[in-house]
Design a protein around this motif. Structure first.
Motif, PDB file in Angstrom:
ATOM      1  N   LYS A  11      -2.037   2.722  15.904  1.00 30.99           N
ATOM      2  CA  LYS A  11      -3.455   2.334  15.944  1.00 30.99           C
ATOM      3  C   LYS A  11      -3.980   2.357  17.382  1.00 30.99           C
ATOM      4  CE  LYS A  11      -5.024  -0.885  13.128  1.00 30.99           C
ATOM      5  NZ  LYS A  11      -5.069  -2.183  12.379  1.00 30.99           N
ATOM      6  N   ALA A  28      -9.054   7.685   5.482  1.00 31.15           N
ATOM      7  CA  ALA A  28      -9.602   6.339   5.688  1.00 31.15           C
ATOM      8  C   ALA A  28     -11.099   6.410   5.972  1.00 31.15           C
ATOM      9  CB  ALA A  28      -8.896   5.649   6.851  1.00 31.15           C
ATOM     10  N   GLY A  29     -11.499   7.435   6.733  1.00 31.01           N
ATOM     11  CA  GLY A  29     -12.898   7.545   7.113  1.00 31.01           C
ATOM     12  C   GLY A  29     -13.755   8.154   6.027  1.00 31.01           C
ATOM     13  N   CYS A  69      -9.761  -2.695  10.906  1.00 29.40           N
ATOM     14  CA  CYS A  69     -10.206  -1.308  11.032  1.00 29.40           C
ATOM     15  C   CYS A  69     -10.330  -0.903  12.499  1.00 29.40           C
ATOM     16  CB  CYS A  69     -11.557  -1.162  10.353  1.00 29.40           C
ATOM     17  SG  CYS A  69     -12.084   0.541  10.223  1.00 29.40           S
ATOM     18  N   ILE A  70      -9.888   0.306  12.823  1.00 28.91           N
ATOM     19  CA  ILE A  70     -10.131   0.841  14.166  1.00 28.91           C
ATOM     20  C   ILE A  70     -11.310   1.817  14.133  1.00 28.91           C
ATOM     21  CG2 ILE A  70      -7.764   0.683  15.051  1.00 28.91           C
ATOM     22  CD1 ILE A  70      -8.248   3.985  14.227  1.00 28.91           C
ATOM     23  N   ILE A 112      -8.219  -6.524  -0.691  1.00 28.56           N
ATOM     24  CA  ILE A 112      -7.267  -6.323   0.402  1.00 28.56           C
ATOM     25  C   ILE A 112      -5.966  -6.980  -0.035  1.00 28.56           C
ATOM     26  CG2 ILE A 112      -6.783  -6.918   2.827  1.00 28.56           C
ATOM     27  CD1 ILE A 112      -9.272  -5.139   2.526  1.00 28.56           C
ATOM     28  N   THR A 119     -14.793   5.662   2.873  1.00 26.56           N
ATOM     29  CA  THR A 119     -15.622   4.531   3.288  1.00 26.56           C
ATOM     30  C   THR A 119     -16.997   5.015   3.754  1.00 26.56           C
ATOM     31  OG1 THR A 119     -14.434   4.723   5.372  1.00 26.56           O
ATOM     32  CG2 THR A 119     -13.716   2.990   3.893  1.00 26.56           C
ATOM     33  N   TYR A 160       0.778  -1.245   0.000  1.00 29.98           N
ATOM     34  CA  TYR A 160       0.000   0.000   0.000  1.00 29.98           C
ATOM     35  C   TYR A 160       0.809   1.296   0.000  1.00 29.98           C
ATOM     36  CZ  TYR A 160      -3.986  -2.946   1.610  1.00 29.98           C
ATOM     37  OH  TYR A 160      -4.980  -3.877   1.746  1.00 29.98           O
ATOM     38  N   ARG A 205      -1.627  -7.895   0.280  1.00 31.33           N
ATOM     39  CA  ARG A 205      -0.390  -8.021   1.054  1.00 31.33           C
ATOM     40  C   ARG A 205       0.705  -8.504   0.110  1.00 31.33           C
ATOM     41  NH1 ARG A 205      -3.615  -5.994   4.179  1.00 31.33           N
ATOM     42  NH2 ARG A 205      -4.528  -7.021   5.995  1.00 31.33           N
ATOM     43  N   HIS A 208      -4.382  -5.795  10.901  1.00 35.45           N
ATOM     44  CA  HIS A 208      -4.703  -4.582  10.132  1.00 35.45           C
ATOM     45  C   HIS A 208      -6.183  -4.207  10.211  1.00 35.45           C
ATOM     46  CE1 HIS A 208      -0.744  -3.858   8.528  1.00 35.45           C
ATOM     47  NE2 HIS A 208      -0.630  -5.169   8.350  1.00 35.45           N
ATOM     48  N   PRO A 230     -16.466  -6.820   6.540  1.00 32.07           N
ATOM     49  CA  PRO A 230     -16.306  -5.514   5.872  1.00 32.07           C
ATOM     50  C   PRO A 230     -15.235  -4.641   6.518  1.00 32.07           C
ATOM     51  CG  PRO A 230     -18.340  -5.561   7.139  1.00 32.07           C
ATOM     52  CD  PRO A 230     -17.784  -6.957   7.177  1.00 32.07           C
ATOM     53  N   PHE A 231     -14.905  -4.906   7.776  1.00 34.01           N
ATOM     54  CA  PHE A 231     -13.881  -4.113   8.457  1.00 34.01           C
ATOM     55  C   PHE A 231     -12.563  -4.875   8.588  1.00 34.01           C
ATOM     56  CE2 PHE A 231     -17.906  -2.252   9.848  1.00 34.01           C
ATOM     57  CZ  PHE A 231     -17.660  -0.899   9.646  1.00 34.01           C
ATOM     58  N   TYR A 272       1.882   3.134   6.672  1.00 34.07           N
ATOM     59  CA  TYR A 272       2.653   2.177   5.859  1.00 34.07           C
ATOM     60  C   TYR A 272       4.035   2.720   5.495  1.00 34.07           C
ATOM     61  CZ  TYR A 272      -2.021   0.232   5.503  1.00 34.07           C
ATOM     62  OH  TYR A 272      -3.266  -0.260   5.799  1.00 34.07           O
TER      63      TYR A 272
HETATM   64  C1  HEM Z   1      -8.478  -0.631   8.211  1.00 34.33           C
HETATM   65  C2  HEM Z   1     -12.932  -0.855   6.240  1.00 34.33           C
HETATM   66  C3  HEM Z   1     -14.077   3.368   8.377  1.00 34.33           C
HETATM   67  C4  HEM Z   1      -9.494   3.836   9.888  1.00 34.33           C
HETATM   68  C5  HEM Z   1      -9.587  -1.064   7.501  1.00 34.33           C
HETATM   69  C6  HEM Z   1      -9.677  -2.323   6.779  1.00 34.33           C
HETATM   70  C7  HEM Z   1     -10.921  -2.376   6.226  1.00 34.33           C
HETATM   71  C8  HEM Z   1     -11.624  -1.161   6.597  1.00 34.33           C
HETATM   72  C9  HEM Z   1     -11.477  -3.507   5.368  1.00 34.33           C
HETATM   73  C10 HEM Z   1      -8.571  -3.376   6.660  1.00 34.33           C
HETATM   74  C11 HEM Z   1      -7.611  -3.086   5.531  1.00 34.33           C
HETATM   75  C12 HEM Z   1      -6.579  -4.172   5.315  1.00 34.33           C
HETATM   76  O1  HEM Z   1      -6.596  -5.200   6.005  1.00 34.33           O
HETATM   77  O2  HEM Z   1      -5.727  -4.024   4.423  1.00 34.33           O
HETATM   78  C13 HEM Z   1     -13.628   0.259   6.685  1.00 34.33           C
HETATM   79  C14 HEM Z   1     -15.046   0.496   6.439  1.00 34.33           C
HETATM   80  C15 HEM Z   1     -15.363   1.684   7.048  1.00 34.33           C
HETATM   81  C16 HEM Z   1     -14.145   2.188   7.669  1.00 34.33           C
HETATM   82  C17 HEM Z   1     -15.956  -0.431   5.661  1.00 34.33           C
HETATM   83  C18 HEM Z   1     -16.661   2.444   7.130  1.00 34.33           C
HETATM   84  C19 HEM Z   1     -17.837   2.006   6.776  1.00 34.33           C
HETATM   85  C20 HEM Z   1     -12.931   3.848   8.967  1.00 34.33           C
HETATM   86  C21 HEM Z   1     -12.872   5.085   9.722  1.00 34.33           C
HETATM   87  C22 HEM Z   1     -11.579   5.222  10.138  1.00 34.33           C
HETATM   88  C23 HEM Z   1     -10.836   4.066   9.651  1.00 34.33           C
HETATM   89  C24 HEM Z   1     -14.039   6.004   9.996  1.00 34.33           C
HETATM   90  C25 HEM Z   1     -10.958   6.307  10.972  1.00 34.33           C
HETATM   91  C26 HEM Z   1     -11.596   6.974  11.903  1.00 34.33           C
HETATM   92  C27 HEM Z   1      -8.838   2.646   9.588  1.00 34.33           C
HETATM   93  C28 HEM Z   1      -7.482   2.355   9.994  1.00 34.33           C
HETATM   94  C29 HEM Z   1      -7.195   1.050   9.528  1.00 34.33           C
HETATM   95  C30 HEM Z   1      -8.385   0.593   8.831  1.00 34.33           C
HETATM   96  C31 HEM Z   1      -6.542   3.273  10.777  1.00 34.33           C
HETATM   97  C32 HEM Z   1      -5.921   0.253   9.780  1.00 34.33           C
HETATM   98  C33 HEM Z   1      -5.073  -0.003   8.599  1.00 34.33           C
HETATM   99  C34 HEM Z   1      -3.992  -1.040   8.896  1.00 34.33           C
HETATM  100  O3  HEM Z   1      -3.809  -1.479  10.032  1.00 34.33           O
HETATM  101  O4  HEM Z   1      -3.286  -1.426   7.960  1.00 34.33           O
HETATM  102  N1  HEM Z   1     -10.782  -0.382   7.366  1.00 34.33           N
HETATM  103  N2  HEM Z   1     -13.123   1.292   7.421  1.00 34.33           N
HETATM  104  N3  HEM Z   1     -11.690   3.264   8.946  1.00 34.33           N
HETATM  105  N4  HEM Z   1      -9.357   1.580   8.894  1.00 34.33           N
HETATM  106 FE1  HEM Z   1     -11.254   1.392   8.251  1.00 34.33          FE
END
Ligand code: HEM
Length: 471
Positions: A99, A259-260, A414-415, A328, A263, A74, A330, A412, A406-407, A88
């Motif tokens: 995180k 990120a937010g 989502c937080i 997603i 999505t 990424y 890697r 990794h 979905p998260f 990253y």
């Molecule tokens: C990681 C989805 C909202 C911050 C992720 C990942 C997914 C995801 C699938 C994993 C990515 C991976 O494994 O490569 C979503 C969805 C959201 C959402 C569907 C809303 C509907 C948000 C929001 C924030 C956020 C609002 C911040 C406030 C992050 C962060 C990571 C992450 C910091 C960590 C990345 C990592 O560790 O590599 N998200 N996200 N996300 N998301 Fe979200």
């Protein structure tokens, strides 16, 4: 041991880039039929091994850091946008700490403060946006919803100063930075395209916005102390004892914003489209507001949001049918055996999970293609809930062989899930209290999906008609 089958293609470098890029799910489903759950395709010269199904999801999400690396997959895209030294662009153990810092700023206490701020932004948007003047009208979602999600997230999580800058001094800069967050930059981030030059300039200017806020706060000039993420990050330090530098705080804030934004914006857009297509779901949502808040519709609060089962089920179902992130990735770091198969993936490959494929598979969800929030009624506990993973990244979580992620999952994960639920729940509740929505006359169903962006968006023109609820 064998390598996974390679998807047939005519041109060596191009491989399956075009078919994958245009309609990734159609491509995944076709390959699954032909080759099974594990196969390799060529994406602009890169060998991508896809692992489908719940087991495939688990394989990618729960990979050990020594075997599977996210930053190499990424960083080309994210580092020019977020800035250096975070996410990253640092060793993985630092991302894990970052995180945790971010999670520290996403507590019940902060969410309680955010709900009224988000509601006020939504109401203010209706009152001032030309799209919502009068008693009825139509709204182009691709213009209105990005504004709505940007204003709500910035007013709450990002803080008052950032919210103000994003409608005045920094509106155009945000746009330029956002234009750098596109799929083409996965492969060619260094291309001397005009949008990349603008992106780099905007990144510096956005970072300066945060640096100036931090320095004003440090000097005590900013006396109106509200709960927000900047204050939180200003008080965190790494295990090594090193504090999070001002520049790293700035870059983490940009990462959170990006990120937010994409999505939440995609999720809100699809929600409105599906509500417009199904008035019975709008009615269920409105009835629920009356049931939980009384017929005078008392103000929204964080505590009450969690009682809104129908709102939660709508969001869950939108994320099943339209997960914003379809791929997603890697980088493989050492040859990896795929469990339950004869395949070994060489270290020159990347791996790819597509949890959206299993989420739309008849094997796991009846009438999988249909948007039906009621399917979750009584299954609330089955959901891959956040608590299981709370502070659990870094650990290999058990039970992630789920068809619905979905998260994401694992280190990794989502937080932002709870924040997203607070933001989406407040926006949806406020919308159904005020309006009834419908699709434009003659349009029977929601638009097709446009995959030419970072997240799965609705094909233009994504329009809904609205009218004010009586009374
Ligand atoms: C990681 C989805 C909202 C911050 C992720 C990942 C997914 C995801 C699938 C994993 C990515 C991976 O494994 O490569 C979503 C969805 C959201 C959402 C569907 C809303 C509907 C948000 C929001 C924030 C956020 C609002 C911040 C406030 C992050 C962060 C990571 C992450 C910091 C960590 C990345 C990592 O560790 O590599 N998200 N996200 N996300 N998301 Fe979200």
């Amino acid at each position: 041991p064998n390598q996974p089958p390679v998807v047939f293609h005519w041109f060596p470098f191009l491989g399956s880039t075009v078919v994958y890029g245009m309609e990734p799910y159609k491509f995944f489903n076709k390959c699954q039929e032909q080759y099974g759950d594990v196969f390799t395709f060529i994406l602009l010269g890169r060998k991508m091994t896809v692992t489908l199904g719940p087991k495939g999801n688990e394989f990618v999400f729960n990979g050990k850091h020594a075997d599977l690396c996210a930053e190499e997959a990424y960083t080309h895209l994210t580092t020019p946008v977020f800035g250096s030294g975070v996410v990253y662009d640092c060793p993985n153990h630092m991302l894990m700490e970052q995180k945790k810092f971010m999670k520290f700023g996403l507590t019940t206490e902060t969410f309680k403060a955010y709900v009224p701020l988000i509601k006020d932004e939504v109401v203010n948007y209706f009152q001032t946006s030309p799209f919502f003047s009068g008693q009825s009208g139509k709204v182009p979602l691709s213009t209105a919803i990005p504004q709505l999600t940007l204003f709500t997230a910035s007013r709450s999580l990002q803080g008052r100063e950032v919210r103000e800058a994003l409608t005045t001094t920094h509106a155009a800069l945000f746009h330029d930075l956002d234009m750098g967050f596109t799929p083409v930059n996965f492969m060619f981030p260094w291309l001397p395209l005009p949008h990349n030059a603008k992106r780099d300039k905007a990144q510096k200017a956005m970072a300066k916005l945060y640096l100036d806020i931090i320095s004003r706060r440090k000097s005590g000039e900013d006396s109106k102390k509200e709960i927000d993420m900047i204050w939180n990050l200003m008080n965190r330090s790494y295990k090594s004892g090193e504090t999070l530098s001002d520049l790293h705080i700035a870059h983490c804030m940009i990462a959170l914003l990006m990120a937010g934004q994409h999505t939440s914006m995609a999720t809100t857009t699809w929600t409105l489209l599906h509500l417009a297509a199904k008035p019975e779901i709008q009615k269920a949502l409105y009835d629920e507001q009356v049931k939980v808040f009384g017929k005078d519709l008392a103000p929204l609060t964080y505590e009450k949001l969690s009682e809104l089962q129908m709102v939660n089920n709508v969001v869950k179902e939108i994320l099943r049918v339209h997960p914003p992130l379809h791929s997603i990735m890697r980088k493989v770091k050492s040859p990896l055996h795929v469990p339950d198969t004869n395949f070994v993936i060489p270290s020159s490959h990347f791996v790819m999970a597509a949890p959206g494929v299993s989420a739309m598979d008849e094997k796991y969800f009846k009438n999988a293609k249909e948007f039906d929030p009621f399917r979750w009624v009584g299954h609330e506990a089955d959901e891959d809930n956040a608590e299981k993973f709370d502070f659990g990244f870094g650990l290999v979580s058990k039970g992630t062989a789920s068809p619905y992620l979905p998260f994401g999952a694992g280190r990794h994960r989502c937080i932002g899930e709870q924040f997203a639920n607070v933001q989406l729940g407040t926006i949806i509740s406020t919308l159904v209290r005020e309006f009834e929505f419908s699709l434009p006359p003659g349009q029977k169903d929601v638009p097709l999906v446009d995959y030419n962006s970072m997240v799965a968006l609705a094909m233009a023109p994504a329009m809904v008609h609205w009218k004010r609820r009586p009374g």
